[in-house]
Scaffold this motif. Structure first.
Motif, short mmCIF file in Angstrom:
data_model
loop_
_atom_site.label_atom_id
_atom_site.label_comp_id
_atom_site.label_asym_id
_atom_site.label_seq_id
_atom_site.Cartn_x
_atom_site.Cartn_y
_atom_site.Cartn_z
N ASN A 197 -6.11 4.08 2.70
CA ASN A 197 -7.10 3.04 2.46
C ASN A 197 -8.11 3.36 1.34
OD1 ASN A 197 -8.76 4.83 3.71
ND2 ASN A 197 -9.23 3.55 5.49
N THR A 235 0.45 8.84 -5.07
CA THR A 235 1.13 9.16 -3.82
C THR A 235 2.32 10.10 -4.07
OG1 THR A 235 0.47 7.02 -2.97
CG2 THR A 235 2.20 8.15 -1.75
N TYR A 275 0.81 -1.22 0.00
CA TYR A 275 0.00 0.00 0.00
C TYR A 275 0.85 1.27 0.00
CZ TYR A 275 -3.61 -3.29 1.52
OH TYR A 275 -4.48 -4.33 1.59
N GLY A 276 0.15 2.41 -0.05
CA GLY A 276 0.77 3.68 0.26
C GLY A 276 0.74 3.83 1.77
N GLN A 284 2.31 7.26 -10.01
CA GLN A 284 1.71 7.05 -8.69
C GLN A 284 1.09 8.35 -8.16
OE1 GLN A 284 1.13 4.28 -7.43
NE2 GLN A 284 2.66 2.85 -8.22
C1 G1P Z 1 -3.54 2.25 -4.51
C2 G1P Z 1 -2.73 3.42 -3.96
C3 G1P Z 1 -2.18 3.09 -2.57
C4 G1P Z 1 -3.31 2.68 -1.65
C5 G1P Z 1 -4.11 1.52 -2.28
C6 G1P Z 1 -5.34 1.20 -1.46
O1 G1P Z 1 -2.68 1.17 -4.77
O2 G1P Z 1 -1.68 3.72 -4.85
O3 G1P Z 1 -1.50 4.20 -2.04
O4 G1P Z 1 -2.80 2.30 -0.39
O5 G1P Z 1 -4.55 1.86 -3.60
O6 G1P Z 1 -5.96 0.08 -2.02
P1 G1P Z 1 -3.15 -0.07 -5.72
O7 G1P Z 1 -4.06 -0.91 -4.88
O8 G1P Z 1 -3.83 0.53 -6.89
O9 G1P Z 1 -1.89 -0.79 -6.07
#
Ligand code: G1P
Length: 297
Positions: A208, A235, A174-175, A233
């Motif tokens: 989240n 983030t 996640y981020g 990204q």
């Molecule tokens: C994205 C965001 C990430 C976040 C996450 C939540 O990631 O870039 O920061 O925590 O969704 O699901 P992904 O799930 O697209 O890789």
């Protein structure tokens, strides 16, 4: 007290392929898989509508046209139901619908990352703050995650990211944010990092999937270089925006289900079924019996 520009529009990035759900998602978008009786995207739409969102912007991709159909009237179906006197089914349909003219659909032509998907909505959002809801994340909360964030925004303005704790060994998925000074319902954000390699996360507070962002994010996204996983990204762009604008973390107090994973999706179904008093009554003993009787293979 300062009046901040209202959050009227929300973006739903729904271009993802859903590879973890194949073959279910070969012809059906993952956002259309159902949690109890509503598609995942309807749960997230309902959360946004409850938070006062007036315009719903879907960033779609190929094979996602059925999402647009889902948010449209189905005249033949309505006629048939009304001829048969099916008032409850009619009410359920009406309840799921956005008002006419309150949706927009645009396409992310290539899967270049979440930052790129959000950037694709720039013309439709224009120069105003907006909410961003990642449809993989379905959230159970008494007042709704986005509603609570809009409430916080009324006091802080700026940009807000919803966060919650995750086990440390999952932070790389996640981020992750760094928490600064606490405020009522949240905190000042001191930093964030997208998918930190295992063992390097600065905290176990993860992003989240709910955001309130200022439109200046689009300028930054226009020239954002690919980051983690070779993707553009969001983030990284938020981190850059935090140099010139206030950023806050909201501490989410409900339950999040990552419906992008099979386990999260099953958990969401059980949790939402158990949230329905009538269904819970008959389900509980059956679930207990299942857990007792079924041995792991
Ligand atoms: C994205 C965001 C990430 C976040 C996450 C939540 O990631 O870039 O920061 O925590 O969704 O699901 P992904 O799930 O697209 O890789």
């Amino acid at each position: 007290m300062t009046e901040f520009k209202r959050v009227r529009k929300a973006v739903f990035p729904v271009a993802g392929l859903g590879t973890r759900f194949l073959p279910a998602t070969k012809a059906v978008p993952k956002e259309m898989l159902t949690v109890v009786d509503r598609p995942v995207i309807q749960h997230v739409f309902d959360e946004a509508r409850a938070a006062g969102i007036e315009h719903f912007v879907f960033v779609t991709g190929r094979n996602k046209a059925v999402i647009e159909d889902h948010f449209d009237l189905q005249i033949e179906l309505q006629h048939t139901l009304s001829e048969r006197g099916k008032t409850e089914a009619l009410a359920a349909l009406a309840d799921a619908m956005p008002e006419a003219g309150r949706t927009s659909f645009t396409r992310q032509q290539e899967p270049l990352g979440l930052g790129h998907a959000v950037w694709c909505a720039r013309d439709i959002i224009g120069n105003e703050p907006f909410a961003l809801l990642l449809p993989d994340m379905v959230m159970q909360h008494e007042v709704g995650c986005l509603s609570a964030m809009v409430d916080l925004y009324g006091r802080t303005g700026g940009n807000i990211i919803s966060t919650e704790e995750v086990p440390w060994d999952e932070t790389h998925k996640y981020g992750v944010v760094v928490k600064g000074e606490e405020i009522d319902g949240g905190f000042h954000l001191e930093g964030m990092v997208e998918k930190p390699p295992k063992g390097t996360a600065p905290s176990n507070l993860y992003i989240n999937g709910r955001y309130i962002l200022q439109p200046e994010i689009f300028d930054i996204l226009s020239s954002q270089k690919p980051g983690a996983g070779g993707e553009i990204q969001l983030t990284d762009a938020m981190l850059a925006l935090a140099d010139s604008q206030p950023f806050y973390g909201y501490t989410f107090t409900g339950r999040t289900f990552d419906c992008g994973s099979r386990e999260g999706f099953i958990k969401a179904n059980v949790a939402y079924a158990m949230w329905d008093r009538e269904m819970a009554e008959s389900l509980r003993p059956e679930l207990e019996a299942l857990l007792r009787d079924i041995k792991p293979v």
